[in-house]
Enzyme design. Structure first.
Site, PDB file in Angstrom:
ATOM      1  N   GLY A 157      26.292  76.629  17.564  1.00  0.00           N
ATOM      2  CA  GLY A 157      26.625  75.373  16.890  1.00  0.00           C
ATOM      3  C   GLY A 157      25.469  74.881  16.049  1.00  0.00           C
ATOM      4  CE  LYS A 191      22.641  61.288  14.235  1.00  0.00           C
ATOM      5  NZ  LYS A 191      22.530  62.243  15.342  1.00  0.00           N
ATOM      6  N   GLY A 237      23.256  67.802  29.207  1.00  0.00           N
ATOM      7  CA  GLY A 237      23.156  67.085  27.929  1.00  0.00           C
ATOM      8  C   GLY A 237      22.687  65.644  28.061  1.00  0.00           C
ATOM      9  CG  ASP A 283      19.364  62.893  17.223  1.00  0.00           C
ATOM     10  OD1 ASP A 283      19.593  62.129  18.168  1.00  0.00           O
ATOM     11  OD2 ASP A 283      19.911  62.796  16.108  1.00  0.00           O
TER      12      ASP A 283
HETATM   13  P1  NAD Z   1      29.139  68.708  14.593  1.00  0.00           P
HETATM   14  O1  NAD Z   1      30.583  68.666  14.296  1.00  0.00           O
HETATM   15  O2  NAD Z   1      28.170  68.119  13.625  1.00  0.00           O
HETATM   16  O3  NAD Z   1      28.695  70.228  14.819  1.00  0.00           O
HETATM   17  C1  NAD Z   1      29.384  71.132  15.659  1.00  0.00           C
HETATM   18  C2  NAD Z   1      29.180  72.545  15.106  1.00  0.00           C
HETATM   19  O4  NAD Z   1      29.709  73.471  16.034  1.00  0.00           O
HETATM   20  C3  NAD Z   1      29.886  72.786  13.782  1.00  0.00           C
HETATM   21  O5  NAD Z   1      28.981  73.420  12.893  1.00  0.00           O
HETATM   22  C4  NAD Z   1      31.061  73.698  14.147  1.00  0.00           C
HETATM   23  O6  NAD Z   1      31.402  74.603  13.119  1.00  0.00           O
HETATM   24  C5  NAD Z   1      30.500  74.429  15.335  1.00  0.00           C
HETATM   25  N1  NAD Z   1      31.496  74.919  16.288  1.00  0.00           N
HETATM   26  C6  NAD Z   1      32.609  74.288  16.737  1.00  0.00           C
HETATM   27  N2  NAD Z   1      33.221  75.041  17.661  1.00  0.00           N
HETATM   28  C7  NAD Z   1      32.481  76.166  17.807  1.00  0.00           C
HETATM   29  C8  NAD Z   1      32.597  77.310  18.627  1.00  0.00           C
HETATM   30  N3  NAD Z   1      33.606  77.444  19.512  1.00  0.00           N
HETATM   31  N4  NAD Z   1      31.643  78.273  18.508  1.00  0.00           N
HETATM   32  C9  NAD Z   1      30.624  78.130  17.631  1.00  0.00           C
HETATM   33  N5  NAD Z   1      30.473  77.077  16.834  1.00  0.00           N
HETATM   34  C10 NAD Z   1      31.384  76.094  16.926  1.00  0.00           C
HETATM   35  O7  NAD Z   1      28.987  68.015  16.018  1.00  0.00           O
HETATM   36  P2  NAD Z   1      27.632  67.448  16.674  1.00  0.00           P
HETATM   37  O8  NAD Z   1      27.429  66.049  16.237  1.00  0.00           O
HETATM   38  O9  NAD Z   1      26.556  68.430  16.453  1.00  0.00           O
HETATM   39  O10 NAD Z   1      28.036  67.373  18.212  1.00  0.00           O
HETATM   40  C11 NAD Z   1      28.218  68.526  19.001  1.00  0.00           C
HETATM   41  C12 NAD Z   1      28.235  68.125  20.469  1.00  0.00           C
HETATM   42  O11 NAD Z   1      26.940  67.623  20.836  1.00  0.00           O
HETATM   43  C13 NAD Z   1      29.209  67.006  20.806  1.00  0.00           C
HETATM   44  O12 NAD Z   1      29.760  67.255  22.067  1.00  0.00           O
HETATM   45  C14 NAD Z   1      28.331  65.782  20.885  1.00  0.00           C
HETATM   46  O13 NAD Z   1      28.856  64.783  21.739  1.00  0.00           O
HETATM   47  C15 NAD Z   1      27.079  66.368  21.481  1.00  0.00           C
HETATM   48  N6  NAD Z   1      25.852  65.592  21.218  1.00  0.00           N
HETATM   49  C16 NAD Z   1      25.050  65.323  22.272  1.00  0.00           C
HETATM   50  C17 NAD Z   1      23.859  64.636  22.077  1.00  0.00           C
HETATM   51  C18 NAD Z   1      22.983  64.338  23.239  1.00  0.00           C
HETATM   52  O14 NAD Z   1      22.121  63.479  23.122  1.00  0.00           O
HETATM   53  N7  NAD Z   1      23.135  65.032  24.353  1.00  0.00           N
HETATM   54  C19 NAD Z   1      23.497  64.236  20.780  1.00  0.00           C
HETATM   55  C20 NAD Z   1      24.352  64.537  19.713  1.00  0.00           C
HETATM   56  C21 NAD Z   1      25.534  65.223  19.955  1.00  0.00           C
END
Ligand code: NAD
Length: 280
Positions: free
Chosen positions: A133, A73, A248, A109
């Site tokens: 997050g 991205k 989600g 997004d």
């Molecule tokens: P990512 O790895 O880019 O970001 C996750 C963040 O969460 C990181 O900064 C990490 O340090 C933090 N983190 C991890 N565990 C944590 C905790 N217990 N407490 C606090 N912070 C914590 O991942 P992402 O791409 O942002 O994806 C996150 C989730 O969102 C995934 O499950 C993904 O499938 C989902 N997602 C859903 C959609 C949608 O359209 N619904 C779109 C994108 C991502």
């Protein structure tokens, strides 16, 4: 003439993506023939360094557009001709449109999240919101939440530097004091009106809750990003407390609906895309 609309998704580990089915089915309803190609970097055994080659192919093969996901991205940005204001602000692109020989980057997004949120909870109290997050999904949502009217956004991440950097960027773009990084969840949630969850906790491969269940209160609305599975432990716990919730799946539909509009110039039937998504 070749009337087939070619689009695709570039990312790593995308074999389970539901986006091809959503896009192709909606195109069919519009009388369009669309082929949505998965370009999976895990399959090609490469990383974002393959992007210049892939984008050159997109130009020569007359793709109408692309979706872009992890880990591309940000890496795709220098290879594009133009960026939308939203993509530029977020520093991330999830949709590329190929038109008149130009590749234009967009981000659906964040707008997909806010579109779905407003549809689900139109009267939600937006005064103080805690976001858990601040990675890919979290930062897109953070921008969208402030654009939507969240007054104060609190950011928590297990990696505090990430939350702090995002807070600084949000305050620069949207006004001082709109975002604040918090060092612990309990303080950030105590008088919050809403909770947005954007960590991977609750996914099939990472079961569990991202916060202590006792911190949930009935007045709090809860918006979840995890959608494998749709019913996460957090959503179950929040509903059991009496919280209003948003799953989600709606964000996944929202980003697809936004991308479809950009690819085709047609107005998708969002309710139809949502109903199809929930049958997949
Ligand atoms: P990512 O790895 O880019 O970001 C996750 C963040 O969460 C990181 O900064 C990490 O340090 C933090 N983190 C991890 N565990 C944590 C905790 N217990 N407490 C606090 N912070 C914590 O991942 P992402 O791409 O942002 O994806 C996150 C989730 O969102 C995934 O499950 C993904 O499938 C989902 N997602 C859903 C959609 C949608 O359209 N619904 C779109 C994108 C991502």
């Amino acid at each position: 003439p070749n009337d087939k609309l070619l689009v695709g998704l570039i990312g790593a580990g995308i074999q389970r993506s539901l986006t091809p089915a959503m896009q192709e089915e909606e195109a069919r309803h519009h009388g369009l023939r669309m082929h949505y190609q998965l370009i999976d970097l895990d399959v090609t055994k490469s990383g974002p360094e393959l992007l210049p080659t892939l984008l050159a192919a997109v130009r020569t093969m007359s793709f109408a557009g692309l979706n872009i996901t992890f880990p591309c991205k940000q890496a795709v940005i220098p290879l594009l001709d133009e960026l939308s204001d939203e993509a530029r602000a977020m520093g991330a692109v999830n949709t590329v449109v190929h038109r008149d020989g130009k590749l234009i980057g967009h981000n659906t997004d964040g707008s997909g999240w806010s579109w779905n949120f407003q549809r689900a909870l139109p009267d939600a109290d937006l005064s103080r919101v805690l976001l858990l997050g601040t990675g890919g999904a979290g930062s897109a949502i953070a921008h969208a939440a402030l654009r939507m009217g969240v007054q104060e956004l609190r950011l928590y991440d297990v990696d505090p530097a990430r939350a702090q950097a995002l807070a600084a960027e949000l305050n620069r773009l949207y006004g001082a004091g709109r975002a604040v990084a918090v060092a612990e969840i309990a303080g950030g949630i105590a008088d919050a009106s809403g909770l947005i969850h954007a960590t991977p906790m609750g996914m099939d491969k990472m079961p569990g809750l991202p916060l202590a269940e006792e911190l949930l209160r009935p007045e709090l609305w809860v918006s979840e990003v995890v959608y494998f599975p749709i019913e996460t432990a957090l959503l179950k716990a929040a509903r059991a407390k009496g919280c209003r919730t948003v799953d989600g799946g709606g964000m996944a539909v929202g980003q697809a609906v936004g991308a479809f509009k950009l690819f085709t110039g047609r107005e998708p039937d969002a309710a139809r895309v949502d109903a199809h998504f929930r049958r997949l």
